[in-house]
Design a protein around this motif. Sequence first.
Motif, short mmCIF file in Angstrom:
data_model
loop_
_atom_site.label_atom_id
_atom_site.label_comp_id
_atom_site.label_asym_id
_atom_site.label_seq_id
_atom_site.Cartn_x
_atom_site.Cartn_y
_atom_site.Cartn_z
N ALA A 96 53.12 -16.09 100.77
CA ALA A 96 53.31 -16.02 99.32
C ALA A 96 54.72 -15.52 99.01
N PRO A 97 55.22 -15.84 97.79
CA PRO A 97 56.53 -15.29 97.42
C PRO A 97 56.51 -13.78 97.40
N GLY A 98 57.70 -13.19 97.48
CA GLY A 98 57.80 -11.75 97.45
C GLY A 98 57.70 -11.19 96.04
N VAL A 99 58.23 -9.99 95.86
CA VAL A 99 58.16 -9.30 94.58
C VAL A 99 59.55 -8.76 94.24
N LEU A 100 59.97 -8.96 92.99
CA LEU A 100 61.21 -8.37 92.51
C LEU A 100 60.88 -7.02 91.88
N ALA A 169 59.81 -11.33 100.81
CA ALA A 169 60.32 -9.96 100.81
C ALA A 169 60.21 -9.31 99.45
N ARG A 170 60.13 -8.00 99.46
CA ARG A 170 60.38 -7.24 98.23
C ARG A 170 61.90 -7.11 98.10
N VAL A 171 62.42 -7.33 96.92
CA VAL A 171 63.83 -7.10 96.66
C VAL A 171 63.92 -6.09 95.51
N VAL A 172 64.66 -5.00 95.73
CA VAL A 172 64.76 -3.93 94.76
C VAL A 172 66.08 -4.04 94.02
N VAL A 173 66.00 -4.07 92.68
CA VAL A 173 67.18 -4.25 91.85
C VAL A 173 67.17 -3.19 90.74
N PHE A 174 68.36 -2.68 90.43
CA PHE A 174 68.55 -1.81 89.27
C PHE A 174 69.30 -2.63 88.22
N PHE A 194 66.52 -11.66 87.36
CA PHE A 194 65.25 -12.23 86.90
C PHE A 194 65.24 -13.74 87.05
N GLN A 195 66.43 -14.36 87.01
CA GLN A 195 66.50 -15.79 87.29
C GLN A 195 66.09 -16.07 88.72
N ALA A 196 66.46 -15.18 89.63
CA ALA A 196 66.06 -15.34 91.03
C ALA A 196 64.54 -15.27 91.16
N ALA A 197 63.90 -14.36 90.42
CA ALA A 197 62.44 -14.27 90.46
C ALA A 197 61.80 -15.55 89.93
N ILE A 198 62.35 -16.10 88.86
CA ILE A 198 61.83 -17.35 88.30
C ILE A 198 61.99 -18.50 89.29
N ASP A 199 63.18 -18.57 89.90
CA ASP A 199 63.44 -19.66 90.87
C ASP A 199 62.50 -19.58 92.06
N VAL A 204 57.27 -9.68 89.10
CA VAL A 204 58.21 -8.59 88.84
C VAL A 204 57.43 -7.28 88.77
N GLN A 205 57.87 -6.29 89.55
CA GLN A 205 57.22 -4.98 89.58
C GLN A 205 58.13 -3.94 88.92
N PRO A 206 57.83 -3.52 87.66
CA PRO A 206 58.68 -2.52 87.02
C PRO A 206 58.33 -1.10 87.48
N LEU A 207 59.36 -0.26 87.62
CA LEU A 207 59.20 1.15 87.95
C LEU A 207 59.99 1.98 86.95
N ARG A 208 59.45 3.14 86.60
CA ARG A 208 60.16 4.07 85.74
C ARG A 208 60.51 5.31 86.53
N ILE A 209 61.81 5.66 86.59
CA ILE A 209 62.29 6.81 87.35
C ILE A 209 62.75 7.89 86.38
N ARG A 210 62.37 9.12 86.67
CA ARG A 210 62.85 10.26 85.89
C ARG A 210 62.89 11.48 86.79
N TYR A 211 63.76 12.41 86.45
CA TYR A 211 63.92 13.64 87.22
C TYR A 211 63.63 14.83 86.33
N LEU A 212 62.72 15.68 86.81
CA LEU A 212 62.18 16.78 86.02
C LEU A 212 62.54 18.12 86.63
N HIS A 213 62.38 19.18 85.81
CA HIS A 213 62.62 20.53 86.30
C HIS A 213 61.53 20.99 87.25
N GLY A 214 60.34 20.44 87.14
CA GLY A 214 59.23 20.84 87.99
C GLY A 214 58.11 19.84 87.86
N PRO A 215 57.09 19.88 88.72
CA PRO A 215 56.02 18.90 88.71
C PRO A 215 55.18 18.91 87.44
#
Length: 289
Positions: A96-100, A169-174, A194-199, A204-215
């Motif tokens: 199967a195709p990978g994931v962006l 493959a999984r390909v990770v992009v910012f 995203f054109q590469a994912a369409i082709d 597409v797997q979205p991730l949200r990153i954040r940095y906190l002072h504590g858990p």
Amino acid sequence: MSHWLPASPCTPPGCAVHDGRARHPVPAGALLLAGCALTLAGVLCAPLTLPLLGGAGRERLIRCWAHGVLRAFGVRVRVTGPPAARGGAASAGGGAPGVLVVANHVSWLDIPLVAAVCPGRMLAKSDIRRWPLLGPLAALGGTLFVERERLRALPATVRAVASALRGGARVVVFPEGSTWCGRGPGGRFRPAAFQAAIDAGAAVQPLRIRYLHGPRDHRARAGAAAFVGDDPLTASLWRVVRAAGLTAGIHVATPIPAGTVPGRRALARLAQSTVASDSANLPAASVHH
């Protein structure tokens, strides 16, 4: 620098400031040595160990190593959401195709953080190839390097990403194309990847990153983790290890199935809104306003 390149208003004096507890320089120095040593160990051992393992074994080893690097630098990890989507080559059936994988971009810490959750081939600017420790490791990990200053190189980059996705493959992009401190709305997701994912017919797997002072602190304060503007890598490393209680939070959103959104621009907008809407971890107004 070309006028078309993404630009961020974030600056080290205005954004990369830790206003929480600080470690004493002695334990901070020990963490710096530990983090660099574990990163170097990955550079030296990866060529010897990874070829001997199957796909699942390689993924487990990379996850453990990336998590260990973050902990060695004194950064806790907090993961929320469902399991990340798997690429075709990593799945049991294969074929199967990978994931962006797309995420907002705050820091160099984003690279081991994403690898600790869903390892994949990174798309990174060519400058990273020359970074100490992280550059050689990125190359060994199959990173796809892009020359951001050369607009003519973009079609070839899109083809390379699409080819990797077709191979499962999984390909990770910012897709913001630059780092933002994480305290404001961030940058616009650029549509090329995203054109590469369409082709390739890839999800597409979205991730949200954040940095906190504590858990337990859910305020989106990047502080010491922000690596923006012309900030030297050495200064960022020291700021990270001095910041006590720094927690890297990553939220795995629901994947966007292939073919559900027409056009790369609409797909980029949907992925961006999905990342930005993660429990509204943003303040009411950007710190840059």
